[in-house]
Each structure stands twice: as C-alpha cells, then as structure tokens.
Motif scaffolding. Structure first.
Motif, PDB file in Angstrom:
ATOM      1  N   ALA A 236      -3.408   3.277 -12.543  1.00  0.00           N
ATOM      2  CA  ALA A 236      -4.620   2.973 -11.778  1.00  0.00           C
ATOM      3  C   ALA A 236      -5.071   1.533 -12.008  1.00  0.00           C
ATOM      4  O   ALA A 236      -5.460   0.828 -11.073  1.00  0.00           O
ATOM      5  N   VAL A 237      -5.015   1.083 -13.287  1.00  0.00           N
ATOM      6  CA  VAL A 237      -5.420  -0.282 -13.597  1.00  0.00           C
ATOM      7  C   VAL A 237      -4.483  -1.283 -12.938  1.00  0.00           C
ATOM      8  O   VAL A 237      -4.923  -2.293 -12.362  1.00  0.00           O
ATOM      9  N   ILE A 238      -3.174  -1.006 -13.002  1.00  0.00           N
ATOM     10  CA  ILE A 238      -2.205  -1.919 -12.402  1.00  0.00           C
ATOM     11  C   ILE A 238      -2.409  -2.005 -10.900  1.00  0.00           C
ATOM     12  O   ILE A 238      -2.405  -3.094 -10.316  1.00  0.00           O
ATOM     13  N   LEU A 239      -2.583  -0.853 -10.248  1.00  0.00           N
ATOM     14  CA  LEU A 239      -2.793  -0.855  -8.803  1.00  0.00           C
ATOM     15  C   LEU A 239      -4.097  -1.567  -8.442  1.00  0.00           C
ATOM     16  O   LEU A 239      -4.164  -2.277  -7.442  1.00  0.00           O
ATOM     17  N   LEU A 240      -5.130  -1.370  -9.258  1.00  0.00           N
ATOM     18  CA  LEU A 240      -6.389  -2.062  -9.009  1.00  0.00           C
ATOM     19  C   LEU A 240      -6.214  -3.567  -9.149  1.00  0.00           C
ATOM     20  O   LEU A 240      -6.674  -4.349  -8.307  1.00  0.00           O
ATOM     21  N   PHE A 241      -5.537  -3.966 -10.213  1.00  0.00           N
ATOM     22  CA  PHE A 241      -5.335  -5.380 -10.487  1.00  0.00           C
ATOM     23  C   PHE A 241      -4.567  -6.076  -9.365  1.00  0.00           C
ATOM     24  O   PHE A 241      -5.006  -7.078  -8.820  1.00  0.00           O
TER      25      PHE A 241
ATOM     26  N   LEU B 257       0.833  -1.200   0.000  1.00  0.00           N
ATOM     27  CA  LEU B 257       0.000   0.000   0.000  1.00  0.00           C
ATOM     28  C   LEU B 257       0.866   1.249   0.000  1.00  0.00           C
ATOM     29  O   LEU B 257       0.620   2.190  -0.775  1.00  0.00           O
ATOM     30  N   LEU B 258       1.888   1.270   0.844  1.00  0.00           N
ATOM     31  CA  LEU B 258       2.797   2.415   0.900  1.00  0.00           C
ATOM     32  C   LEU B 258       3.555   2.573  -0.418  1.00  0.00           C
ATOM     33  O   LEU B 258       3.780   3.703  -0.881  1.00  0.00           O
ATOM     34  N   LEU B 259       3.940   1.447  -1.018  1.00  0.00           N
ATOM     35  CA  LEU B 259       4.620   1.491  -2.309  1.00  0.00           C
ATOM     36  C   LEU B 259       3.722   2.101  -3.380  1.00  0.00           C
ATOM     37  O   LEU B 259       4.164   2.927  -4.186  1.00  0.00           O
ATOM     38  N   GLY B 260       2.453   1.702  -3.379  1.00  0.00           N
ATOM     39  CA  GLY B 260       1.509   2.249  -4.351  1.00  0.00           C
ATOM     40  C   GLY B 260       1.317   3.739  -4.191  1.00  0.00           C
ATOM     41  O   GLY B 260       1.306   4.495  -5.173  1.00  0.00           O
ATOM     42  N   ILE B 261       1.182   4.204  -2.934  1.00  0.00           N
ATOM     43  CA  ILE B 261       1.002   5.639  -2.673  1.00  0.00           C
ATOM     44  C   ILE B 261       2.256   6.409  -3.087  1.00  0.00           C
ATOM     45  O   ILE B 261       2.187   7.458  -3.734  1.00  0.00           O
ATOM     46  N   GLY B 262       3.423   5.872  -2.702  1.00  0.00           N
ATOM     47  CA  GLY B 262       4.672   6.534  -3.062  1.00  0.00           C
ATOM     48  C   GLY B 262       4.882   6.608  -4.556  1.00  0.00           C
ATOM     49  O   GLY B 262       5.312   7.640  -5.090  1.00  0.00           O
ATOM     50  N   LEU B 263       4.563   5.513  -5.248  1.00  0.00           N
ATOM     51  CA  LEU B 263       4.717   5.491  -6.703  1.00  0.00           C
ATOM     52  C   LEU B 263       3.759   6.461  -7.369  1.00  0.00           C
ATOM     53  O   LEU B 263       4.111   7.124  -8.353  1.00  0.00           O
ATOM     54  N   LEU B 264       2.542   6.566  -6.848  1.00  0.00           N
ATOM     55  CA  LEU B 264       1.570   7.494  -7.404  1.00  0.00           C
ATOM     56  C   LEU B 264       2.054   8.933  -7.265  1.00  0.00           C
ATOM     57  O   LEU B 264       1.982   9.727  -8.217  1.00  0.00           O
ATOM     58  N   ILE B 265       2.568   9.288  -6.095  1.00  0.00           N
ATOM     59  CA  ILE B 265       3.095  10.639  -5.873  1.00  0.00           C
ATOM     60  C   ILE B 265       4.269  10.919  -6.818  1.00  0.00           C
ATOM     61  O   ILE B 265       4.369  11.989  -7.422  1.00  0.00           O
ATOM     62  N   TYR B 266       5.144   9.935  -6.939  1.00  0.00           N
ATOM     63  CA  TYR B 266       6.307  10.085  -7.815  1.00  0.00           C
ATOM     64  C   TYR B 266       5.875  10.289  -9.267  1.00  0.00           C
ATOM     65  O   TYR B 266       6.403  11.157  -9.971  1.00  0.00           O
ATOM     66  N   MET B 267       4.905   9.490  -9.720  1.00  0.00           N
ATOM     67  CA  MET B 267       4.466   9.598 -11.107  1.00  0.00           C
ATOM     68  C   MET B 267       3.764  10.914 -11.381  1.00  0.00           C
ATOM     69  O   MET B 267       3.902  11.485 -12.473  1.00  0.00           O
ATOM     70  N   VAL B 268       3.016  11.430 -10.411  1.00  0.00           N
ATOM     71  CA  VAL B 268       2.378  12.737 -10.579  1.00  0.00           C
ATOM     72  C   VAL B 268       3.438  13.798 -10.822  1.00  0.00           C
ATOM     73  O   VAL B 268       3.327  14.626 -11.736  1.00  0.00           O
TER      74      VAL B 268
ATOM     75  N   ILE C 271      -7.304  -8.619 -19.624  1.00  0.00           N
ATOM     76  CA  ILE C 271      -7.702  -8.342 -21.008  1.00  0.00           C
ATOM     77  C   ILE C 271      -7.759  -6.839 -21.271  1.00  0.00           C
ATOM     78  O   ILE C 271      -7.258  -6.346 -22.294  1.00  0.00           O
ATOM     79  N   ILE C 272      -8.348  -6.083 -20.336  1.00  0.00           N
ATOM     80  CA  ILE C 272      -8.426  -4.629 -20.496  1.00  0.00           C
ATOM     81  C   ILE C 272      -7.029  -4.015 -20.511  1.00  0.00           C
ATOM     82  O   ILE C 272      -6.712  -3.128 -21.314  1.00  0.00           O
ATOM     83  N   LEU C 273      -6.178  -4.493 -19.614  1.00  0.00           N
ATOM     84  CA  LEU C 273      -4.831  -3.965 -19.496  1.00  0.00           C
ATOM     85  C   LEU C 273      -4.017  -4.219 -20.763  1.00  0.00           C
ATOM     86  O   LEU C 273      -3.313  -3.322 -21.257  1.00  0.00           O
ATOM     87  N   VAL C 274      -4.121  -5.418 -21.314  1.00  0.00           N
ATOM     88  CA  VAL C 274      -3.396  -5.743 -22.538  1.00  0.00           C
ATOM     89  C   VAL C 274      -3.849  -4.840 -23.685  1.00  0.00           C
ATOM     90  O   VAL C 274      -3.028  -4.270 -24.421  1.00  0.00           O
ATOM     91  N   GLY C 275      -5.155  -4.685 -23.836  1.00  0.00           N
ATOM     92  CA  GLY C 275      -5.680  -3.837 -24.903  1.00  0.00           C
ATOM     93  C   GLY C 275      -5.258  -2.390 -24.755  1.00  0.00           C
ATOM     94  O   GLY C 275      -4.850  -1.735 -25.724  1.00  0.00           O
TER      95      GLY C 275
END
Length: 372
Positions: free
Chosen positions: A187-192, A146-157, A214-218
């Motif tokens: 968002a899709v990766i974090l959801l998945f 969870l912390l990794l996801g939040i940190g990565l989101l902040i970094y990507m922003v 399937i959605i992610l690949v497309g």
C-alpha cells in the motif's frame, strides 16, 4: 517540476538530503551487517535483505538523478530530467520493490524476471518520451501503471493467503513468520509511486514524497529484521509401500488416518514432543517414522491444520498445568505456564487459546477459580 520556491526552501533541501542519506545508510546496513539490531533473536532471510538493500539503493540513486532540477531554469530541461528520472525509477525502484515483496513469501521462490517483465512496457514508453522530449504518451503510462497496481494487489492477496496456509500446514509456531504486513508495504509503495505518476507538481507533494521515503525505509527495516528465515519445504517423494497395507490405492488412502493416529499418540502426545519450540511438520513426521506428505494427508482428513493440532495439544497441557498448580497452591502466571507449554510469546498463546476455547485466558481462569 521544481520552481523557484522549492529551490529556495532550505528545510525541504535538508529533508530531501536526509531521505537520500537514510536510504543509503539502510542499504549499507542490510548489506554489511549480518546480525539483527532490531530483534537479535531472529535470523532474517538473506535473500530478503539483499533485495531490500537493492530497493534502498535505487531510492538513493533516484534522489541523485533528480538533483539537476534544483539548478535548471529552463522548463524544457526540467521536463527532460523528470522524464529521465521517471524512466530510471520504473526500471529500478518498481521491479526491486516487487521482488522484495516476493521475497517475503518463503513458501517457494518466485521468478525475479517476472517483476522486470511487468514494468518493461512502461520503461519502453518512457524511453520514447525521453527520445521525443514529449509527454503525449504519459496517459498510456498512467493507465498501464494503474492496471499493474490492481493486478499486483490481486496476485499478492492470493499469494499471501496461500503462504498463510503453507505456514499453518508446516509450522507450530508462527511468531515472526506471518507476512500480512506485506500488504502495508504494498500500500505504501503504491501510494508513493501512485502520487508520483499522477501528480509530481505542488509544494506540499514534495514533502509528502520525502516523508513516504522515510516511513518506507523505517517500516521495511523493521519488516526485514523481524521476519524469520524459513527453509523451503518441498513436496517429498513418497514411497507408497511405507504405509500401504494392500495393493488397492483406495484401501491405502483410507488406512492413512488409522496408521498415523497411533503414531502421533505414541511419539508426539505420550512423549510431549509438542512442547518443543519451533517444531515443524517435517520434524514431527520424522519423529513418528513417516513423511510430511502422509502427515499432511492425515491432518487434511481430520479437517485441521498442523498448527491447530499442535496448539490444541499445548492448550490442553496448559489447562492441566493450571489445575495442578492451583491444587498445589503454587504461585504462577499465565505467561509462565504458556512458555512451559511451548509457546514463544504470550500473545501467540492468547490468540490460540481464544480461538480454541472461545474466551480469553483471563476469563477462563476466572471461571475455573469460581468453579473450584
């Protein structure tokens, strides 16, 4: 954990196999096909294609190493397969996904090792879980993830905003270059993976997981083939004598706008160089006899970006063409004129026009026709 119900669900088994096969086909496509099928006019990034292919390959293998669950009946064996699969997922899918996102940002190369370093603690903990055949350490994995996801989101922003500024400082045409869609990918990766780590049970979850694949690949195939490869533009080594009129650095910095302004008038405006498609800041700097460093300083003094400067000239050219065609009573469309003004697409022109003029092209043309 696959119960008897999921093992007997033929539809799910077909869905599971289709998702794995789609990932494999997408991987092979990106590795072995050189040209784009989705948008042949775009030359996509080789680095992005390779890392996305690696991501697809890891998703394919993920389907393979979870397959023993379909045949095991012992809950202990199924738990062990889940732990091993999760460990391999964290060691491959997650870092490959992070590097893939990094590859979409082409302003500079971000270190690949950092993505693997981010997930290394999770992999170590998961290995301990496999060795001990215990899930007691999984809460630590959930918190860290969870912390990794939040940190990565902040970094990507932050990085995407920086990338957007880099684009506007170096490119006149942003078509097939902007990457705000990478937020959707993230968002899709974090959801998945978030749903995977928080709840790997339940019949409905199994279908949602495969649907995400399937959605992610497309989406990623579309993203790779519509994102144009850009050349990294390094900060140039500046010969400070080239534009200097005195030994005093303060005087030198103040003369930059006065020197480059006339050069732009002579070599860009008078020659209508701004009508050239995909005109970059480096090309413009060379055309006027300076370098990108000084050109960037000039636009900074003017309080605008390179992209805004070129688009403003193109829009003024559009307005002149419009009045000339109306005066000559020629038939035309706004789309035709926008292409003559150097814009790749009408959508890009329309957005730039509205940003500068404060109204849509249609509204402006209607106002002009009423005045005439």
């Amino acid at each position: 954990m696959y119960d008897q119900q999921i093992r007997e669900d033929v539809l799910y088994l077909v869905f599971y196999g289709a998702a794995a096969m789609l990932s494999l086909v997408a991987c092979c496509y990106l590795l072995f096909r050189r040209s784009n099928a989705i948008n042949p006019s775009v030359t996509s990034s080789v680095r992005l294609r390779r890392w996305t292919a690696a991501f697809f390959a890891s998703m394919t293998w993920s389907h393979i190493w979870y397959m023993p669950e379909f045949y095991l009946s012992s809950s202990e064996d199924v738990m062990l397969v889940n732990l091993v699969g999760a460990t391999l997922d964290f060691a491959t899918i997650v870092p490959f996904g992070i590097v893939m996102l990094f590859s979409m940002l082409q302003d500079h190369s971000r270190p690949v090792w950092s993505a693997f370093a981010m997930v290394a603690p999770i992999v170590v903990i998961m290995i301990l879980c496999v060795i001990t055949c215990s899930t007691s350490l999984l809460p630590i994995v959930y918190v860290y993830y969870l912390l990794l996801g939040i940190g990565l989101l902040i970094y990507m922003v932050r990085e995407v905003r920086q990338y957007g500024r880099w684009l506007r400082d170096n490119y006149a045409d942003l078509e097939h270059k902007e990457v705000w869609e990478s937020f959707v990918v993230l968002a899709v990766i974090l959801l998945f993976f978030g749903t995977y780590t928080l709840d790997s049970h339940g019949h409905v979850f199994k279908y949602i997981t495969q649907l995400n694949v399937i959605i992610l690949v497309g989406f990623l195939l579309w993203r790779v083939e519509t994102l144009s490869e850009l050349a990294n533009i390094p900060i140039e080594v500046v010969d400070r004598k080239s534009l200097s009129v005195g030994k005093d650095e303060g005087v030198h910095s103040q003369t930059i706008p006065y020197k480059i302004g006339p050069l732009l008038q002579k070599h860009c405006i008078d020659t209508q160089l701004y009508l050239q498609h995909d005109l970059t800041a480096v090309q413009l700097a060379r055309a006027i006899g300076t370098n990108r460093f000084y050109l960037s300083q000039y636009f900074s003094h003017q309080g605008i970006t390179y992209n805004a400067y070129i688009n403003n000239l193109r829009i003024e050219h559009f307005k002149n063409l419009y009045h000339k065609n109306v005066a000559a009573q020629k038939s035309f469309t706004a789309q035709q004129l926008s292409q003559e003004c150097g814009f790749h697409s009408y959508r890009t022109f329309s957005n730039a026009f509205k940003q500068q003029m404060g109204q849509t092209v249609t509204a402006w043309m209607k106002t002009e026709s009423e005045v005439s």
